[in-house]
Design a protein around this motif. Structure first.
Motif, PDB file in Angstrom:
ATOM      1  N   VAL A   1      25.143  32.954  56.709  1.00  0.00           N
ATOM      2  CA  VAL A   1      24.606  34.235  56.039  1.00  0.00           C
ATOM      3  C   VAL A   1      22.911  34.196  55.950  1.00  0.00           C
ATOM      4  CG1 VAL A   1      26.784  34.519  54.696  1.00  0.00           C
ATOM      5  CG2 VAL A   1      25.116  33.307  53.670  1.00  0.00           C
ATOM      6  N   ARG A   2      22.476  33.243  56.681  1.00  0.00           N
ATOM      7  CA  ARG A   2      21.091  33.192  56.446  1.00  0.00           C
ATOM      8  C   ARG A   2      20.224  34.494  56.988  1.00  0.00           C
ATOM      9  NH1 ARG A   2      17.617  29.061  56.158  1.00  0.00           N
ATOM     10  NH2 ARG A   2      19.191  27.404  56.212  1.00  0.00           N
ATOM     11  N   ASP A   3      19.561  34.992  56.071  1.00  0.00           N
ATOM     12  CA  ASP A   3      18.710  36.178  56.083  1.00  0.00           C
ATOM     13  C   ASP A   3      19.493  37.328  56.273  1.00  0.00           C
ATOM     14  OD1 ASP A   3      16.149  34.825  55.836  1.00  0.00           O
ATOM     15  OD2 ASP A   3      16.190  34.338  58.132  1.00  0.00           O
ATOM     16  N   GLN A   4      20.682  37.277  55.949  1.00  0.00           N
ATOM     17  CA  GLN A   4      21.745  38.339  56.221  1.00  0.00           C
ATOM     18  C   GLN A   4      21.657  39.286  54.779  1.00  0.00           C
ATOM     19  OE1 GLN A   4      24.418  38.960  59.111  1.00  0.00           O
ATOM     20  NE2 GLN A   4      22.613  37.865  59.869  1.00  0.00           N
ATOM     21  N   ASP A   5      22.104  40.641  55.137  1.00  0.00           N
ATOM     22  CA  ASP A   5      22.315  41.483  53.964  1.00  0.00           C
ATOM     23  C   ASP A   5      23.821  41.480  53.420  1.00  0.00           C
ATOM     24  OD1 ASP A   5      21.885  43.435  52.025  1.00  0.00           O
ATOM     25  OD2 ASP A   5      21.727  45.108  53.213  1.00  0.00           O
ATOM     26  N   VAL A   6      24.118  40.625  52.413  1.00  0.00           N
ATOM     27  CA  VAL A   6      25.545  40.351  52.262  1.00  0.00           C
ATOM     28  C   VAL A   6      26.298  41.370  51.134  1.00  0.00           C
ATOM     29  CG1 VAL A   6      27.129  38.532  51.093  1.00  0.00           C
ATOM     30  CG2 VAL A   6      25.415  38.094  52.833  1.00  0.00           C
ATOM     31  N   PHE A   7      27.274  41.925  51.343  1.00  0.00           N
ATOM     32  CA  PHE A   7      28.171  42.750  50.337  1.00  0.00           C
ATOM     33  C   PHE A   7      29.583  42.000  50.155  1.00  0.00           C
ATOM     34  CE2 PHE A   7      25.280  45.289  52.612  1.00  0.00           C
ATOM     35  CZ  PHE A   7      24.966  46.506  51.538  1.00  0.00           C
ATOM     36  N   ILE A   8      29.921  41.770  48.885  1.00  0.00           N
ATOM     37  CA  ILE A   8      30.964  41.144  48.207  1.00  0.00           C
ATOM     38  C   ILE A   8      31.701  42.097  47.537  1.00  0.00           C
ATOM     39  CG2 ILE A   8      32.038  39.361  47.095  1.00  0.00           C
ATOM     40  CD1 ILE A   8      29.336  37.671  47.589  1.00  0.00           C
ATOM     41  N   ILE A   9      32.949  42.529  47.887  1.00  0.00           N
ATOM     42  CA  ILE A   9      33.913  43.514  47.410  1.00  0.00           C
ATOM     43  C   ILE A   9      34.788  42.726  46.370  1.00  0.00           C
ATOM     44  CG2 ILE A   9      35.614  45.444  47.724  1.00  0.00           C
ATOM     45  CD1 ILE A   9      34.303  45.300  50.749  1.00  0.00           C
ATOM     46  N   GLN A  10      34.818  42.903  45.035  1.00  0.00           N
ATOM     47  CA  GLN A  10      35.732  42.386  44.197  1.00  0.00           C
ATOM     48  C   GLN A  10      35.895  43.122  42.833  1.00  0.00           C
ATOM     49  OE1 GLN A  10      37.701  39.821  44.450  1.00  0.00           O
ATOM     50  NE2 GLN A  10      37.237  38.202  42.858  1.00  0.00           N
ATOM     51  N   SER A  11      36.830  43.746  42.723  1.00  0.00           N
ATOM     52  CA  SER A  11      36.951  44.676  41.507  1.00  0.00           C
ATOM     53  C   SER A  11      37.761  43.586  40.198  1.00  0.00           C
ATOM     54  CB  SER A  11      37.918  45.777  41.988  1.00  0.00           C
ATOM     55  OG  SER A  11      37.687  46.866  40.828  1.00  0.00           O
ATOM     56  N   GLY A  12      37.806  44.311  39.136  1.00  0.00           N
ATOM     57  CA  GLY A  12      38.432  44.054  38.159  1.00  0.00           C
ATOM     58  C   GLY A  12      40.086  43.911  38.340  1.00  0.00           C
ATOM     59  N   SER A  13      40.762  43.233  37.751  1.00  0.00           N
ATOM     60  CA  SER A  13      42.310  43.168  38.209  1.00  0.00           C
ATOM     61  C   SER A  13      42.934  42.551  37.012  1.00  0.00           C
ATOM     62  CB  SER A  13      42.422  42.293  39.293  1.00  0.00           C
ATOM     63  OG  SER A  13      42.297  40.821  38.955  1.00  0.00           O
ATOM     64  N   ALA A  14      44.112  42.367  37.125  1.00  0.00           N
ATOM     65  CA  ALA A  14      45.067  41.847  36.116  1.00  0.00           C
ATOM     66  C   ALA A  14      44.788  40.467  35.794  1.00  0.00           C
ATOM     67  CB  ALA A  14      46.630  42.006  36.476  1.00  0.00           C
ATOM     68  N   THR A  15      44.471  39.713  36.725  1.00  0.00           N
ATOM     69  CA  THR A  15      44.005  38.281  36.664  1.00  0.00           C
ATOM     70  C   THR A  15      42.438  38.432  36.609  1.00  0.00           C
ATOM     71  OG1 THR A  15      44.271  37.969  38.995  1.00  0.00           O
ATOM     72  CG2 THR A  15      45.980  37.230  37.528  1.00  0.00           C
ATOM     73  N   ILE A  16      41.852  39.044  35.508  1.00  0.00           N
ATOM     74  CA  ILE A  16      40.696  39.501  35.599  1.00  0.00           C
ATOM     75  C   ILE A  16      39.626  38.042  35.384  1.00  0.00           C
ATOM     76  CG2 ILE A  16      40.656  39.663  32.888  1.00  0.00           C
ATOM     77  CD1 ILE A  16      38.770  41.945  33.309  1.00  0.00           C
ATOM     78  N   ASN A  17      40.021  37.171  34.626  1.00  0.00           N
ATOM     79  CA  ASN A  17      39.134  35.852  34.472  1.00  0.00           C
ATOM     80  C   ASN A  17      38.807  35.153  35.748  1.00  0.00           C
ATOM     81  OD1 ASN A  17      38.592  36.755  31.816  1.00  0.00           O
ATOM     82  ND2 ASN A  17      40.372  35.850  31.073  1.00  0.00           N
ATOM     83  N   ASP A  18      39.871  34.868  36.431  1.00  0.00           N
ATOM     84  CA  ASP A  18      39.956  34.080  37.681  1.00  0.00           C
ATOM     85  C   ASP A  18      39.100  34.772  38.805  1.00  0.00           C
ATOM     86  OD1 ASP A  18      41.548  32.178  36.896  1.00  0.00           O
ATOM     87  OD2 ASP A  18      43.404  32.674  37.676  1.00  0.00           O
ATOM     88  N   HIS A  19      39.209  36.243  38.774  1.00  0.00           N
ATOM     89  CA  HIS A  19      38.586  36.692  39.682  1.00  0.00           C
ATOM     90  C   HIS A  19      37.031  37.156  39.396  1.00  0.00           C
ATOM     91  CE1 HIS A  19      42.603  38.630  41.348  1.00  0.00           C
ATOM     92  NE2 HIS A  19      42.275  37.587  42.134  1.00  0.00           N
TER      93      HIS A  19
END
Length: 321
Positions: free
Chosen positions: A48-66
């Motif tokens: 990911v060096r010098d990359q534009d990174v997008f991470i998709i992660q929503s809230g969920s039922a196991t909220i704290n783990d996620h």
């Protein structure tokens, strides 16, 4: 999209797959492991060096783990020399805890913002924050997208008699959201108002409707539906005032425990309409005949594309994708 990597967390793989497919970039590889003691380990499987990174992660039922998974993934990308890391969080966890409600309570939404900043996030893309003050908890850009254009489009396309309808706030706190959608659809609005009555040394509460709902299609609108209690109370009041048909509409359909079962059994509610910002199990979806889900992946895709290209996202506040 050149020099871009898009990662999916494990909270909402269905929505992440829709976004990645529409972007046409392919999911960047990452391995999530959970040890027997519930610790999380993440290995980024590509440079990911010098990359534009997008991470998709929503809230969920196991909220704290996620939440923890998201923090680790952000930090892994930053320590691997990503040029920018954007967290795409359709449903922002702990959004209801944006102020101190009790003397010794925590402002947990601010804590989450601080944790994201410490992990190394550069930019947040989210949708319909429960409170706009959350944006002020960050010292970096936060794009708070609106589900309203997509909801308005759905109503226009799927409810032919919506023009004879009313957008309803179940309390005074939702008035701004309701009037905005009513203006967009060019229809009326109403509000459920609680009145405290005192008689014979006894106090009681009665709900009344401010506005004309008799014989009209009613849309009870809010940003989140978790438990159905307040929505069903509002629906019953509207039914008592001879509403023609009643819909529940919310951006984030958390619908904890047996909420959908309770709504299914309510004669007052015709349909419940939510977006897919929050993951619902296939079992829940299949059990309900009243549930309708609006796909908002197109809005998030366009926000990602515009962010990557350095374009304004203001177009998305007025237009569905």
């Amino acid at each position: 999209m050149r020099k871009t990597k898009v990662f999916s967390g494990s909270s909402h793989p269905e929505l992440a797959a829709l976004i990645i497919d529409k972007l046409g970039v392919g999911a960047a590889p990452a391995t999530v492991k959970r040890f027997p003691n519930r610790e999380t380990s993440i290995e980024i499987g590509t440079s990911v060096r010098d990359q534009d990174v997008f991470i998709i992660q929503s809230g969920s039922a196991t909220i704290n783990d996620h939440i923890m998974e998201l923090m680790i993934m952000i930090n892994a990308c930053k320590t691997s020399s990503a040029s920018r890391v954007t967290a795409v969080i359709p449903y922002f966890p702990y959004g209801k805890q944006s102020k101190q409600k009790k003397t010794r309570g925590a402002i947990t939404a601010k804590l989450i913002a601080n944790m994201l900043a410490t992990a190394g996030v550069d930019h947040i893309i989210t949708m319909d924050l429960h409170s706009s003050v959350i944006q002020g908890f960050f010292d970096r850009p936060v794009d708070n997208l609106l589900a309203e254009p997509s909801i308005a489009k759905y109503i226009k396309e799927h409810i032919p008699d919506y023009t004879d309808g009313v957008i309803v706030a179940k309390n005074a706190g939702g008035a701004k959201r309701v009037t905005s959608l009513a203006d967009r659809l060019k229809i009326g609005f109403a509000m459920i108002q609680k009145e405290h009555q005192i008689s014979s040394n006894e106090s009681s509460e009665k709900s009344t409707v401010v506005g004309d709902v008799k014989g009209k299609v009613c849309f009870i609108v809010d940003d989140i539906i978790d438990g159905p209690g307040s929505f069903l109370k509002a629906a019953n009041v509207l039914a008592e005032h001879e509403a023609k048909r009643i819909y529940i509409i919310a951006t984030h359909g958390i619908l904890s425990n047996d909420s959908l079962d309770i709504i299914e059994q309510s004669p007052a509610v015709h349909k419940i309409i939510v977006t897919n910002t929050y993951p619902l199990t296939q079992e829940k979806k299949e059990k309900s005949t009243k549930l309708e889900i609006i796909d908002i992946s197109g809005v998030l895709v366009e926000a990602i594309r515009r962010t990557h290209n350095g374009e304004s996202i203001s177009y998305l506040f007025d237009n569905a994708m």
